[in-house]
Design an enzyme around this catalytic site. Sequence first.
Site, PDB file in Angstrom:
ATOM      1  N   GLU A  56      69.790  61.242 -17.334  1.00 55.13           N
ATOM      2  CA  GLU A  56      69.086  60.113 -16.736  1.00 55.13           C
ATOM      3  C   GLU A  56      69.288  60.042 -15.231  1.00 55.13           C
ATOM      4  O   GLU A  56      68.347  59.790 -14.470  1.00 55.13           O
ATOM      5  CB  GLU A  56      69.559  58.796 -17.373  1.00 55.13           C
ATOM      6  CG  GLU A  56      69.357  58.717 -18.875  1.00 55.13           C
ATOM      7  CD  GLU A  56      70.591  59.108 -19.666  1.00 55.13           C
ATOM      8  OE1 GLU A  56      70.922  58.405 -20.636  1.00 55.13           O
ATOM      9  OE2 GLU A  56      71.237  60.114 -19.285  1.00 55.13           O
ATOM     10  N   CYS A  98      74.363  55.628 -21.594  1.00 51.90           N
ATOM     11  CA  CYS A  98      75.742  55.161 -21.480  1.00 51.90           C
ATOM     12  C   CYS A  98      75.822  54.009 -20.476  1.00 51.90           C
ATOM     13  O   CYS A  98      74.809  53.633 -19.881  1.00 51.90           O
ATOM     14  CB  CYS A  98      76.624  56.322 -21.036  1.00 51.90           C
ATOM     15  SG  CYS A  98      76.324  56.797 -19.309  1.00 51.90           S
ATOM     16  N   CYS A 108      74.489  55.092 -16.878  1.00 51.00           N
ATOM     17  CA  CYS A 108      73.044  55.303 -16.809  1.00 51.00           C
ATOM     18  C   CYS A 108      72.280  54.002 -17.051  1.00 51.00           C
ATOM     19  O   CYS A 108      71.250  53.746 -16.405  1.00 51.00           O
ATOM     20  CB  CYS A 108      72.630  56.366 -17.822  1.00 51.00           C
ATOM     21  SG  CYS A 108      73.308  58.006 -17.443  1.00 51.00           S
TER      22      CYS A 108
END
Length: 202
Positions: free
Chosen positions: A105, A133, A136
Site C-alpha cells: 500500500e 495494517c 498502511c
Amino acid sequence: MEADKTNQAQQDLTYTQQQKGELTRRRNWEKRMEQKRLAALKTEEEEKEQLRTDERFMREAIRQAHKAAALGDVPIGCVIVRQGQIIARGYNRRNADKSVLSHAEIISMKKACKKLGDWRLEDCTMYVTLEPCPMCSGAIVQARIPRVVIGCMNAKAGCAGSVLDMMHEPGFNHQVDTRPGVLGEQCSGMMKEFFRKIREGR
C-alpha cells in the site's frame, strides 16, 4: 316518490365518486410500487457492475501479490485506480528491501502521489489483497482515499475492522468506505499456500 329518486341519484353519485377515488388511489399506489421496483432493479444492476469492476482490479492486485511471493515476501499486492484507470501498482517488498516501510500500500501510494503531484488521493480507489495494517491504514486515512476494496481480512494485524477499525474512526477527519471479501477466497488461498510452502521448506 320524487324525493326517493333524488336520494338514490345522490347515493349513486357518491358511490361513483368513491369508486373513482379508490381507482385513483390504487393507480397511484401501483405507480409508486413500479417506481420502487425499477429503482431496485437499477440499484441491483449498478451493484453487479461495481462488483465486476472491483473483481477486475482485484485480479491485478493479485498479480502484484505473486511478484512479492516470487521474491520470498508475503504475497500482498495493491493497485490504485483513478477514473477507471490504474495509476499505481505495488507489492510487498519488506524482506527484499529490508525496510518496514516497503508494504504494498505504501509503495502504491508513493507512486500515485508522484503521478498526481499531490499527497491527497481524494478521487482514487485502492484495491489490496490483504486488510491493511496500522501503518498502511493510517496512511490511507491521511491520503484521504475515499474507498478501499479488500481481498481477505487480516485477523492478526488488520485495521479495517479486524483488530482495530482505523478506517471508520469517527474521531478522525476522514473515514473510508471499505468493501471486504472481493475475490476473498483467492486472496486467502494465496496466503495459505505461501505459508504452507514455508512450513514444508522447514
